[in-house]
Design a protein around this motif. Structure first.
Motif, PDB file in Angstrom:
ATOM      1  N   PHE A 217       0.805  -1.216   0.000  1.00 14.71           N
ATOM      2  CA  PHE A 217       0.000   0.000   0.000  1.00 14.71           C
ATOM      3  C   PHE A 217       0.841   1.271   0.000  1.00 14.71           C
ATOM      4  N   LEU A 218       2.005   1.229   0.647  1.00 17.20           N
ATOM      5  CA  LEU A 218       2.795   2.465   0.726  1.00 17.20           C
ATOM      6  C   LEU A 218       3.623   2.716  -0.526  1.00 17.20           C
ATOM      7  N   MET A 219       4.111   1.653  -1.165  1.00 18.99           N
ATOM      8  CA  MET A 219       5.044   1.836  -2.277  1.00 18.99           C
ATOM      9  C   MET A 219       4.436   2.550  -3.489  1.00 18.99           C
ATOM     10  N   PRO A 220       3.174   2.291  -3.869  1.00 22.99           N
ATOM     11  CA  PRO A 220       2.621   3.034  -5.008  1.00 22.99           C
ATOM     12  C   PRO A 220       2.577   4.542  -4.781  1.00 22.99           C
ATOM     13  N   PHE A 221       2.270   4.952  -3.561  1.00 18.75           N
ATOM     14  CA  PHE A 221       2.171   6.387  -3.279  1.00 18.75           C
ATOM     15  C   PHE A 221       3.549   7.031  -3.158  1.00 18.75           C
ATOM     16  N   ALA A 222       4.485   6.311  -2.547  1.00 21.90           N
ATOM     17  CA  ALA A 222       5.853   6.821  -2.496  1.00 21.90           C
ATOM     18  C   ALA A 222       6.431   6.898  -3.913  1.00 21.90           C
ATOM     19  N   SER A 223       6.167   5.860  -4.710  1.00 21.49           N
ATOM     20  CA  SER A 223       6.664   5.831  -6.089  1.00 21.49           C
ATOM     21  C   SER A 223       6.154   7.010  -6.890  1.00 21.49           C
ATOM     22  N   ALA A 224       4.884   7.345  -6.693  1.00 21.20           N
ATOM     23  CA  ALA A 224       4.282   8.446  -7.454  1.00 21.20           C
ATOM     24  C   ALA A 224       5.041   9.747  -7.235  1.00 21.20           C
ATOM     25  N   ARG A 225       5.483   9.988  -6.000  1.00 15.44           N
ATOM     26  CA  ARG A 225       6.215  11.227  -5.721  1.00 15.44           C
ATOM     27  C   ARG A 225       7.602  11.199  -6.360  1.00 15.44           C
ATOM     28  N   PHE A 226       8.264  10.049  -6.292  1.00 22.61           N
ATOM     29  CA  PHE A 226       9.579   9.938  -6.931  1.00 22.61           C
ATOM     30  C   PHE A 226       9.471  10.084  -8.446  1.00 22.61           C
ATOM     31  N   ILE A 227       8.465   9.441  -9.039  1.00 26.95           N
ATOM     32  CA  ILE A 227       8.284   9.508 -10.494  1.00 26.95           C
ATOM     33  C   ILE A 227       7.970  10.935 -10.931  1.00 26.95           C
ATOM     34  N   ARG A 228       7.135  11.603 -10.183  1.00 23.12           N
ATOM     35  CA  ARG A 228       6.760  12.976 -10.526  1.00 23.12           C
ATOM     36  C   ARG A 228       7.971  13.899 -10.534  1.00 23.12           C
ATOM     37  N   LEU A 229       8.954  13.611  -9.691  1.00 21.55           N
ATOM     38  CA  LEU A 229      10.161  14.436  -9.616  1.00 21.55           C
ATOM     39  C   LEU A 229      11.292  13.883 -10.476  1.00 21.55           C
ATOM     40  N   GLY A 230      11.015  12.851 -11.263  1.00 21.70           N
ATOM     41  CA  GLY A 230      12.036  12.287 -12.152  1.00 21.70           C
ATOM     42  C   GLY A 230      13.153  11.568 -11.443  1.00 21.70           C
ATOM     43  N   LYS A 231      12.882  10.987 -10.274  1.00 24.27           N
ATOM     44  CA  LYS A 231      13.919  10.359  -9.463  1.00 24.27           C
ATOM     45  C   LYS A 231      13.890   8.831  -9.566  1.00 24.27           C
ATOM     46  N   VAL A 232      13.677   8.295 -10.774  1.00 24.16           N
ATOM     47  CA  VAL A 232      13.715   6.853 -10.988  1.00 24.16           C
ATOM     48  C   VAL A 232      14.478   6.551 -12.269  1.00 24.16           C
ATOM     49  N   ASP A 233      14.961   5.308 -12.380  1.00 19.85           N
ATOM     50  CA  ASP A 233      15.605   4.836 -13.605  1.00 19.85           C
ATOM     51  C   ASP A 233      14.604   3.930 -14.336  1.00 19.85           C
ATOM     52  N   PRO A 234      14.049   4.363 -15.478  1.00 21.80           N
ATOM     53  CA  PRO A 234      12.986   3.589 -16.149  1.00 21.80           C
ATOM     54  C   PRO A 234      13.389   2.166 -16.509  1.00 21.80           C
ATOM     55  N   LYS A 235      14.610   1.962 -17.017  1.00 22.04           N
ATOM     56  CA  LYS A 235      15.027   0.615 -17.409  1.00 22.04           C
ATOM     57  C   LYS A 235      15.091  -0.324 -16.201  1.00 22.04           C
ATOM     58  N   ALA A 236      15.587   0.192 -15.101  1.00 21.66           N
ATOM     59  CA  ALA A 236      15.667  -0.630 -13.896  1.00 21.66           C
ATOM     60  C   ALA A 236      14.271  -0.957 -13.376  1.00 21.66           C
ATOM     61  N   VAL A 237      13.371   0.019 -13.428  1.00 20.46           N
ATOM     62  CA  VAL A 237      11.998  -0.193 -12.964  1.00 20.46           C
ATOM     63  C   VAL A 237      11.329  -1.296 -13.784  1.00 20.46           C
ATOM     64  N   VAL A 238      11.401  -1.191 -15.107  1.00 22.91           N
ATOM     65  CA  VAL A 238      10.759  -2.176 -15.978  1.00 22.91           C
ATOM     66  C   VAL A 238      11.416  -3.552 -15.810  1.00 22.91           C
ATOM     67  N   GLY A 239      12.744  -3.581 -15.676  1.00 20.91           N
ATOM     68  CA  GLY A 239      13.432  -4.849 -15.474  1.00 20.91           C
ATOM     69  C   GLY A 239      12.999  -5.546 -14.202  1.00 20.91           C
ATOM     70  N   ASN A 240      12.854  -4.781 -13.124  1.00 16.36           N
ATOM     71  CA  ASN A 240      12.396  -5.370 -11.867  1.00 16.36           C
ATOM     72  C   ASN A 240      10.990  -5.940 -11.992  1.00 16.36           C
ATOM     73  N   ILE A 241      10.130  -5.240 -12.718  1.00  9.64           N
ATOM     74  CA  ILE A 241       8.753  -5.704 -12.890  1.00  9.64           C
ATOM     75  C   ILE A 241       8.724  -7.013 -13.682  1.00  9.64           C
ATOM     76  N   ILE A 242       9.449  -7.046 -14.799  1.00  9.36           N
ATOM     77  CA  ILE A 242       9.453  -8.236 -15.664  1.00  9.36           C
ATOM     78  C   ILE A 242      10.011  -9.457 -14.927  1.00  9.36           C
ATOM     79  N   GLY A 243      11.087  -9.249 -14.183  1.00  6.28           N
ATOM     80  CA  GLY A 243      11.695 -10.380 -13.485  1.00  6.28           C
ATOM     81  C   GLY A 243      11.068 -10.690 -12.143  1.00  6.28           C
ATOM     82  N   GLY A 244      10.577  -9.650 -11.466  1.00  6.83           N
ATOM     83  CA  GLY A 244      10.146  -9.816 -10.086  1.00  6.83           C
ATOM     84  C   GLY A 244       8.821 -10.514  -9.895  1.00  6.83           C
ATOM     85  N   VAL A 245       7.815 -10.164 -10.683  1.00  7.05           N
ATOM     86  CA  VAL A 245       6.473 -10.729 -10.473  1.00  7.05           C
ATOM     87  C   VAL A 245       6.460 -12.250 -10.661  1.00  7.05           C
TER      88      VAL A 245
END
Length: 293
Positions: A217-245
């Motif tokens: 529950f907390l990570m989607p809302f925390a993520s939204a603030r980081f994404i809005r400020l451009g503080k994420v690496d898109p390739k790493a995010v997508v890689g984690n999703i593809i491998g992690g789930v």
């Protein structure tokens, strides 16, 4: 947990999952064209597999990113939150259905963690690189100490309760609020939450839906603030999703458990080393800024 409470919680997980997907699509331009490397995907597989079994993913992922220099230090906290969210939601769906926890304790601790992460993300996303390095370094040092304690069997065994009331409930809520804040710096919630739940006399098994539900529950809302400020690496995010789930589903339904003591010792040593390198980097950057000034 009664049927109605469980059904409401699962519905809430579904809603935040939709919210996170919408946040990713709207916040990361050309998300569909992002092609993560095999390294990012394998990182998601490895870290979220261990995460499902209770070791945690933040410290191990940070160690990999630092060792390979795949992700800039300033982007690691936001990338951890955004990249591991869907895998954590999958964990929460699984464990909420199979482990019983008293509803007030579970929901209260989840809300406290969400509020803590909202406060923390607003602060961390605006920090300079050296402060993020120092914060992650100190938190990883604490995570390493906790992992050493788990490997040595020094963590309290807990009791049989599936919920708490009164003063214990207040301690549980405040403790999870603090852990929600620390999540945004890059320290995982799993180990500390397990320690908190056990110290309050609850069954360690009850920690799984609490810690996974809190993060989900907390990570989607925390993520939204980081994404809005451009503080994420898109390739790493997508890689984690593809491998992690998929890794979560394999760990939860097929593997289910492993002898993890040796792995905890190894993780503790590696995380401690990463903590030292982060703190040293922060000191070097601070010294360089002073010389420049």
């Amino acid at each position: 947990m009664n049927f109605d409470a469980k059904r409401l919680l699962l519905a809430g997980l579904a809603l935040v999952a939709i919210y996170h997907v919408v946040t990713l699509v709207r916040g990361l331009p050309k998300l569909g064209s992002v092609r993560p490397t095999a390294g990012f995907i394998l990182t998601g597989v490895f870290t979220d597999f261990l995460d499902t079994l209770g070791i945690g993913s933040f410290a191990t992922t940070t160690t990999i990113y630092r060792a390979t220099k795949w992700v800039k230090d300033a982007l690691i906290p936001g990338t951890l939150n955004a990249g591991h969210t869907l895998a954590t939601l999958a964990q929460a769906f699984v464990y909420t259905q199979v482990v019983e926890v008293e509803p007030i304790t579970l929901v209260g601790m989840i809300i406290a963690a969400v509020f803590g992460s909202w406060v923390g993300a607003g602060l961390v996303a605006k920090w300079p690189t050296q402060r993020i390095q120092l914060g992650m370094g100190l938190c990883l040092a604490a995570a390493a100490a906790l992992t050493f304690a788990q490997a040595a069997g020094a963590i309290p065994g807990g009791g049989d309760a599936i919920g708490v009331t009164g003063v214990k409930l207040g301690i549980a809520l405040f403790g999870n609020f603090v852990l929600g804040v620390l999540m945004t710096i890059g320290i995982g919630l799993y180990g500390p939450c397990l320690l908190l739940v056990s110290a309050l006399g609850m069954s360690p098994t009850a920690a799984f839906p609490i810690m996974m539900g809190s993060c989900a529950f907390l990570m989607p809302f925390a993520s939204a603030r980081f994404i809005r400020l451009g503080k994420v690496d898109p390739k790493a995010v997508v890689g984690n999703i593809i491998g992690g789930v998929p890794a979560v589903l394999v760990a939860a339904y097929i593997v289910k458990s492993l002898p993890l003591t040796a792995m905890r010792w190894l993780v503790a040593v590696v995380v401690a080393y990463t903590a030292v390198t982060l703190i040293m980097s922060a000191r070097r950057n601070t010294a360089a800024d002073a010389v420049t000034t």
